[in-house]
Write a protein that holds these residues in place. Structure first.
Motif, PDB file in Angstrom:
ATOM      1  N   LYS A 290      31.586  35.571  35.346  1.00 42.71           N
ATOM      2  CA  LYS A 290      32.579  36.613  35.596  1.00 42.71           C
ATOM      3  C   LYS A 290      33.058  36.671  37.037  1.00 42.71           C
ATOM      4  CE  LYS A 290      30.568  39.563  32.009  1.00 42.71           C
ATOM      5  NZ  LYS A 290      29.399  38.693  31.718  1.00 42.71           N
ATOM      6  N   GLY A 291      32.337  36.117  37.958  1.00 47.50           N
ATOM      7  CA  GLY A 291      32.752  36.232  39.354  1.00 47.50           C
ATOM      8  C   GLY A 291      32.464  37.631  39.881  1.00 47.50           C
ATOM      9  N   ASP A 292      33.395  38.192  40.675  1.00 48.52           N
ATOM     10  CA  ASP A 292      33.158  39.521  41.247  1.00 48.52           C
ATOM     11  C   ASP A 292      33.815  40.618  40.403  1.00 48.52           C
ATOM     12  OD1 ASP A 292      35.900  39.683  41.956  1.00 48.52           O
ATOM     13  OD2 ASP A 292      35.520  38.553  43.795  1.00 48.52           O
ATOM     14  N   ILE A 293      33.648  41.849  40.866  1.00 48.01           N
ATOM     15  CA  ILE A 293      34.102  43.015  40.113  1.00 48.01           C
ATOM     16  C   ILE A 293      35.624  43.124  40.048  1.00 48.01           C
ATOM     17  CG2 ILE A 293      34.203  44.630  42.052  1.00 48.01           C
ATOM     18  CD1 ILE A 293      32.725  45.318  38.550  1.00 48.01           C
ATOM     19  N   LYS A 294      36.326  42.363  40.882  1.00 48.05           N
ATOM     20  CA  LYS A 294      37.795  42.417  40.893  1.00 48.05           C
ATOM     21  C   LYS A 294      38.424  41.480  39.860  1.00 48.05           C
ATOM     22  CE  LYS A 294      37.840  41.584  45.355  1.00 48.05           C
ATOM     23  NZ  LYS A 294      38.340  41.339  46.728  1.00 48.05           N
ATOM     24  N   ASN A 295      37.582  40.860  39.054  1.00 45.25           N
ATOM     25  CA  ASN A 295      38.057  39.976  37.995  1.00 45.25           C
ATOM     26  C   ASN A 295      38.990  40.751  37.045  1.00 45.25           C
ATOM     27  OD1 ASN A 295      38.203  38.347  35.590  1.00 45.25           O
ATOM     28  ND2 ASN A 295      36.330  37.318  36.253  1.00 45.25           N
ATOM     29  N   PRO A 296      40.104  40.177  36.650  1.00 44.59           N
ATOM     30  CA  PRO A 296      41.055  40.877  35.769  1.00 44.59           C
ATOM     31  C   PRO A 296      40.486  41.321  34.425  1.00 44.59           C
ATOM     32  CG  PRO A 296      42.094  38.969  36.756  1.00 44.59           C
ATOM     33  CD  PRO A 296      40.637  38.891  37.122  1.00 44.59           C
ATOM     34  N   ILE A 297      39.327  40.769  33.986  1.00 45.08           N
ATOM     35  CA  ILE A 297      38.772  41.178  32.696  1.00 45.08           C
ATOM     36  C   ILE A 297      38.130  42.557  32.762  1.00 45.08           C
ATOM     37  CG2 ILE A 297      38.371  38.778  32.047  1.00 45.08           C
ATOM     38  CD1 ILE A 297      35.382  39.264  32.499  1.00 45.08           C
ATOM     39  N   PHE A 298      37.884  43.062  33.974  1.00 47.75           N
ATOM     40  CA  PHE A 298      37.266  44.371  34.123  1.00 47.75           C
ATOM     41  C   PHE A 298      38.327  45.462  34.322  1.00 47.75           C
ATOM     42  CE2 PHE A 298      33.805  41.607  35.878  1.00 47.75           C
ATOM     43  CZ  PHE A 298      32.904  41.842  34.865  1.00 47.75           C
ATOM     44  N   ARG A 299      37.991  46.670  33.899  1.00 49.14           N
ATOM     45  CA  ARG A 299      38.864  47.805  34.152  1.00 49.14           C
ATOM     46  C   ARG A 299      38.910  48.055  35.663  1.00 49.14           C
ATOM     47  NH1 ARG A 299      38.283  53.895  31.565  1.00 49.14           N
ATOM     48  NH2 ARG A 299      40.146  54.750  32.565  1.00 49.14           N
ATOM     49  N   GLY A 300      40.110  48.185  36.189  1.00 51.99           N
ATOM     50  CA  GLY A 300      40.275  48.357  37.627  1.00 51.99           C
ATOM     51  C   GLY A 300      40.378  47.042  38.374  1.00 51.99           C
ATOM     52  N   GLY A 301      40.295  45.928  37.639  1.00 54.15           N
ATOM     53  CA  GLY A 301      40.441  44.625  38.277  1.00 54.15           C
ATOM     54  C   GLY A 301      41.902  44.292  38.537  1.00 54.15           C
ATOM     55  N   GLY A 302      42.111  43.156  39.167  1.00 52.30           N
ATOM     56  CA  GLY A 302      43.478  42.742  39.467  1.00 52.30           C
ATOM     57  C   GLY A 302      44.259  42.421  38.205  1.00 52.30           C
ATOM     58  N   ARG A 303      45.574  42.518  38.303  1.00 52.93           N
ATOM     59  CA  ARG A 303      46.425  42.218  37.146  1.00 52.93           C
ATOM     60  C   ARG A 303      46.937  40.787  37.236  1.00 52.93           C
ATOM     61  NH1 ARG A 303      51.686  45.608  34.961  1.00 52.93           N
ATOM     62  NH2 ARG A 303      52.156  44.207  33.228  1.00 52.93           N
ATOM     63  N   VAL A 304      46.901  40.097  36.102  1.00 53.14           N
ATOM     64  CA  VAL A 304      47.361  38.707  36.058  1.00 53.14           C
ATOM     65  C   VAL A 304      48.860  38.688  35.753  1.00 53.14           C
ATOM     66  CG1 VAL A 304      47.078  36.465  34.977  1.00 53.14           C
ATOM     67  CG2 VAL A 304      45.107  37.985  35.248  1.00 53.14           C
ATOM     68  N   PHE A 305      49.611  37.963  36.549  1.00 52.42           N
ATOM     69  CA  PHE A 305      51.060  37.808  36.356  1.00 52.42           C
ATOM     70  C   PHE A 305      51.787  39.159  36.289  1.00 52.42           C
ATOM     71  CE2 PHE A 305      49.318  34.027  33.942  1.00 52.42           C
ATOM     72  CZ  PHE A 305      49.461  33.158  35.012  1.00 52.42           C
ATOM     73  N   GLY A 306      51.375  40.084  37.144  1.00 53.65           N
ATOM     74  CA  GLY A 306      52.006  41.402  37.174  1.00 53.65           C
ATOM     75  C   GLY A 306      53.377  41.370  37.831  1.00 53.65           C
ATOM     76  N   PRO A 307      54.124  42.483  37.755  1.00 43.98           N
ATOM     77  CA  PRO A 307      55.462  42.525  38.353  1.00 43.98           C
ATOM     78  C   PRO A 307      55.415  42.466  39.874  1.00 43.98           C
ATOM     79  CG  PRO A 307      54.798  44.709  37.622  1.00 43.98           C
ATOM     80  CD  PRO A 307      53.753  43.764  37.122  1.00 43.98           C
ATOM     81  N   LYS A 308      56.420  41.832  40.447  1.00 43.41           N
ATOM     82  CA  LYS A 308      56.551  41.743  41.899  1.00 43.41           C
ATOM     83  C   LYS A 308      57.950  42.227  42.285  1.00 43.41           C
ATOM     84  CE  LYS A 308      53.447  37.770  42.411  1.00 43.41           C
ATOM     85  NZ  LYS A 308      53.315  36.380  42.919  1.00 43.41           N
ATOM     86  N   PRO A 309      58.113  42.719  43.514  1.00 38.20           N
ATOM     87  CA  PRO A 309      59.460  43.152  43.944  1.00 38.20           C
ATOM     88  C   PRO A 309      60.468  42.022  43.813  1.00 38.20           C
ATOM     89  CG  PRO A 309      57.810  43.884  45.511  1.00 38.20           C
ATOM     90  CD  PRO A 309      57.099  42.984  44.551  1.00 38.20           C
TER      91      PRO A 309
END
Length: 209
Positions: A75-94
């Motif tokens: 799983k790596g660290d807690i910021k993994n996208p599979i966890f709640r509150g983790g980073g978003r994959v391919f999210g919107p950008k300006p």
């Protein structure tokens, strides 16, 4: 095509105004209208949406458990996208949603919409309006005289008048624009178009470009 000019009480006057038939078309430009309305609506979007990716989050970078031997997935660290509150994959950008359309196509769309309104008898021409002070009741009485109280109507004047603008800005089904501010979305969004007498020459010049 000639149209009679109305006074502020909705009565016909002796004056007439002419729309130049030679600047209009005899066929539909539905796809051009679609492209222009799409361009206008895209231009209204701010494009400031943003979500944080894994590398932009604050949090521990500690590996949650060893790679092998636990029977669980890595799983790596807690910021993994599979966890709640983790980073978003391919999210919107300006980004900018603006698309370009050449001036000729925009004029074609304006001509086509005005032509359709003329054929449908949804264009009225009134005498020039003058107000010394803002007065919403004046606009309401005008719409009542023209039998447009409950209908969406757009008024186009030659030059922006502050008192007229202040008198009409609180009305739901009514919008006031000068010729220089005229856009295709407003032309197609409002059922009835009201031209002031001093706007016709400018409209004819605009459409002949």
């Amino acid at each position: 095509m000639e149209l009679k000019i109305l006074d502020i009480k909705g009565n016909y006057t002796d004056k007439k105004i002419e729309f130049r038939d030679d600047v209009f078309f005899k066929k539909s430009y539905r796809h051009s209208i679609y492209l222009e309305i799409k361009r206008y609506l895209l231009a209204q979007r701010q494009g400031t949406h943003k979500s944080k990716e894994r590398g932009e989050l604050s949090g521990s970078t500690k590996k949650l458990h060893r790679q092998k031997g636990t029977g669980g997935s890595r799983k790596g660290d807690i910021k993994n996208p599979i966890f709640r509150g983790g980073g978003r994959v391919f999210g919107p950008k300006p980004r900018k949603y603006i698309t370009k359309l050449n001036k000729r196509t925009k004029n074609i769309v304006k001509k086509s919409i005005i032509e359709q309104k003329l054929v449908q008898n949804k264009i009225l021409i009134i005498e020039d309006l003058k107000l010394n002070v803002p007065k919403t009741k004046f606009i309401l009485n005008l719409l009542k005289s023209l039998q447009l109280t409950d209908k969406k109507s757009l008024m186009i004047i030659g030059e922006m008048n502050k008192n007229l603008y202040l008198s009409s800005r609180n009305l739901n089904n009514f919008k006031l624009l000068s010729v220089s501010e005229l856009d295709c979305f407003s032309l197609i969004n409002f059922s009835y178009i009201i031209f002031s007498e001093n706007s016709i020459n400018k409209i004819n010049h605009l459409l002949s470009i």
